[in-house]
Design a protein around this motif. Structure first.
Motif, PDB file in Angstrom:
ATOM      1  N   SER A 196      -4.921  -6.058   3.035  1.00 47.58           N
ATOM      2  CA  SER A 196      -5.601  -6.817   4.086  1.00 47.58           C
ATOM      3  C   SER A 196      -5.668  -5.957   5.336  1.00 47.58           C
ATOM      4  O   SER A 196      -5.104  -4.857   5.390  1.00 47.58           O
ATOM      5  N   LEU A 197      -6.320  -6.458   6.360  1.00 48.62           N
ATOM      6  CA  LEU A 197      -6.368  -5.723   7.628  1.00 48.62           C
ATOM      7  C   LEU A 197      -4.975  -5.503   8.204  1.00 48.62           C
ATOM      8  O   LEU A 197      -4.734  -4.528   8.920  1.00 48.62           O
ATOM      9  N   LEU A 198      -4.037  -6.393   7.889  1.00 48.60           N
ATOM     10  CA  LEU A 198      -2.690  -6.274   8.439  1.00 48.60           C
ATOM     11  C   LEU A 198      -1.713  -5.547   7.526  1.00 48.60           C
ATOM     12  O   LEU A 198      -0.663  -5.092   7.989  1.00 48.60           O
ATOM     13  N   ASP A 199      -2.007  -5.471   6.256  1.00 50.83           N
ATOM     14  CA  ASP A 199      -1.049  -4.913   5.300  1.00 50.83           C
ATOM     15  C   ASP A 199      -1.803  -4.212   4.184  1.00 50.83           C
ATOM     16  O   ASP A 199      -2.430  -4.867   3.347  1.00 50.83           O
ATOM     17  N   LEU A 315      -5.077   0.566  14.946  1.00 48.76           N
ATOM     18  CA  LEU A 315      -4.942  -0.697  14.219  1.00 48.76           C
ATOM     19  C   LEU A 315      -5.354  -0.563  12.763  1.00 48.76           C
ATOM     20  O   LEU A 315      -5.150  -1.481  11.968  1.00 48.76           O
ATOM     21  N   LEU A 316      -5.940   0.580  12.421  1.00 54.41           N
ATOM     22  CA  LEU A 316      -6.377   0.831  11.052  1.00 54.41           C
ATOM     23  C   LEU A 316      -6.398   2.328  10.826  1.00 54.41           C
ATOM     24  O   LEU A 316      -6.883   3.087  11.683  1.00 54.41           O
ATOM     25  N   ASP A 317      -5.883   2.767   9.707  1.00 48.30           N
ATOM     26  CA  ASP A 317      -5.851   4.192   9.391  1.00 48.30           C
ATOM     27  C   ASP A 317      -7.268   4.710   9.160  1.00 48.30           C
ATOM     28  O   ASP A 317      -8.082   4.065   8.472  1.00 48.30           O
ATOM     29  N   ARG A 318      -7.565   5.895   9.687  1.00 52.06           N
ATOM     30  CA  ARG A 318      -8.905   6.465   9.551  1.00 52.06           C
ATOM     31  C   ARG A 318      -9.271   6.796   8.114  1.00 52.06           C
ATOM     32  O   ARG A 318     -10.460   6.897   7.780  1.00 52.06           O
ATOM     33  N   GLU A 319      -8.283   6.999   7.264  1.00 54.24           N
ATOM     34  CA  GLU A 319      -8.557   7.432   5.880  1.00 54.24           C
ATOM     35  C   GLU A 319      -8.827   6.244   4.946  1.00 54.24           C
ATOM     36  O   GLU A 319      -9.208   6.456   3.794  1.00 54.24           O
ATOM     37  N   ILE A 320      -8.641   5.056   5.420  1.00 55.18           N
ATOM     38  CA  ILE A 320      -8.837   3.868   4.560  1.00 55.18           C
ATOM     39  C   ILE A 320     -10.314   3.567   4.432  1.00 55.18           C
ATOM     40  O   ILE A 320     -11.052   3.581   5.420  1.00 55.18           O
ATOM     41  N   PRO A 321     -10.803   3.305   3.224  1.00 52.48           N
ATOM     42  CA  PRO A 321     -12.223   2.976   3.052  1.00 52.48           C
ATOM     43  C   PRO A 321     -12.585   1.708   3.821  1.00 52.48           C
ATOM     44  O   PRO A 321     -11.821   0.730   3.818  1.00 52.48           O
ATOM     45  N   VAL A 322     -13.717   1.725   4.484  1.00 53.70           N
ATOM     46  CA  VAL A 322     -14.210   0.544   5.198  1.00 53.70           C
ATOM     47  C   VAL A 322     -15.648   0.275   4.758  1.00 53.70           C
ATOM     48  O   VAL A 322     -16.347   1.177   4.288  1.00 53.70           O
TER      49      VAL A 322
END
Length: 325
Positions: A196-199, A315-322
């Protein structure tokens, strides 16, 4: 991404819509739900295009399954995918007049082969249907050995017999789900609250393993049980009162979303679908209004700048797919 696009679960031939309906709320989770409202919620989700529904015996001590069956029996069985769960046998079912989740269900954990078959048969009786498509092991956290050596092979046997079409496990943790994935017996997994956005803890082990094995990941708990739906009201995180630091993080995300004209709910719902291992997200819906809101959130166009701002704010890692705009 079309939330009502049909996509295959792994290599099973079973298809689900990107947006699925989680049926715990119509069993009275958190607050009472009347029978008419529960059935109307399923009807509205169907009208909007949802064709994936997921329930469990434990949800309302059989209430969710009975209500889901009442609504879904009116539709062509070939047009939707239905999942339920095994691992808890209900020995004191809620009455037809119940409106709230009861903890007095006499639910007993049973991951034996016989328990799996009994649970499956009892679910069919409650649903009033001749089959379910996806059968999940339900929260085997404290029962790994029995689940791995008895329940999972029993599910695989049901699949071989044609009684179910896809075998899965559903949990609120990724580590044990990864161990189940490595058995080679799973077609899909249901990961609740851990992507999730938090975990994003599921990203460390489960999602890469499922990607390698062509195991479909279904993500539940996209709102982390409430805090990502509205962090400015008393909220829950993992079904408990949300800690202050979690609330603060969710509120910071919400403020950035507001700058881009995007509801936090939309970002939370769409975020998991960007990962190539994720096939579908399940959103709990307790009323026609919540069904309509979930469908609307799934269709919100989210600008790429929002994801960049979340990364810039740590608040979110840059490497995570969005999701792509």
């Amino acid at each position: 991404m079309d939330p009502f696009e049909n996509v295959e679960l792994g290599a099973t031939g079973v298809t689900v819509t990107r947006l699925g309906m989680g049926l715990a709320p119509i069993g009275g989770l958190f607050s009472p739900v009347g029978d008419e409202t529960a059935v109307a919620a399923v009807d509205e989700a169907w009208r909007l295009g949802v064709r994936f529904f997921d329930t469990a015996p434990f949800y309302g001590a059989g209430l969710s399954e009975r209500r889901a069956g009442r609504a879904l029996r009116r539709h062509d069985r070939s047009r939707y995918t239905l999942g339920t769960k095994v691992g808890r046998l209900i020995r004191d079912e809620a009455s037809e007049e119940s409106e709230v989740w009861t903890e007095k269900s006499g639910a007993v954990f049973d991951f034996s082969a016989a328990g799996v078959r009994a649970s499956h048969e009892e679910s069919l009786r409650r649903l009033g249907l001749d089959r379910v498509d996806v059968l999940h092991l339900h929260d085997p956290d404290d029962h790994f050995t029995e689940a791995a050596t008895q329940a999972l092979p029993a599910l695989a046997q049901l699949r071989k017999e044609g009684a179910v079409r896809a075998v899965s496990a559903g949990m609120n943790q990724s580590a044990m789900l990864t161990e189940f994935a490595r058995t080679g017996l799973l077609d899909c997994v249901l990961l609740a609250g851990r992507y999730s956005l938090l975990d994003q803890s599921g990203l460390a082990d489960l999602l890469p393993e499922c990607r390698r094995r062509n195991i479909a990941v279904i993500v539940g708990g996209v709102y982390n049980s409430g805090v990502l739906a509205d962090p400015f009201r008393p909220a829950t995180f993992d079904y408990r009162p949300a800690p202050p630091e979690v609330v603060a993080r969710a509120q910071a995300m919400a403020r950035l979303c507001d700058r881009h004209g995007v509801p936090l709910r939309a970002a939370a719902l769409q975020f998991p679908l960007a990962h190539p291992a994720v096939t579908s997200v399940l959103v709990g819906m307790r009323s026609p209004e919540e069904a309509a809101d979930a469908a609307a959130m799934a269709r919100v166009r989210i600008p790429g700048g929002l994801w960049r701002d979340l990364a810039d704010a740590w608040l979110l890692d840059r490497e995570i797919p969005v999701p792509l705009p």
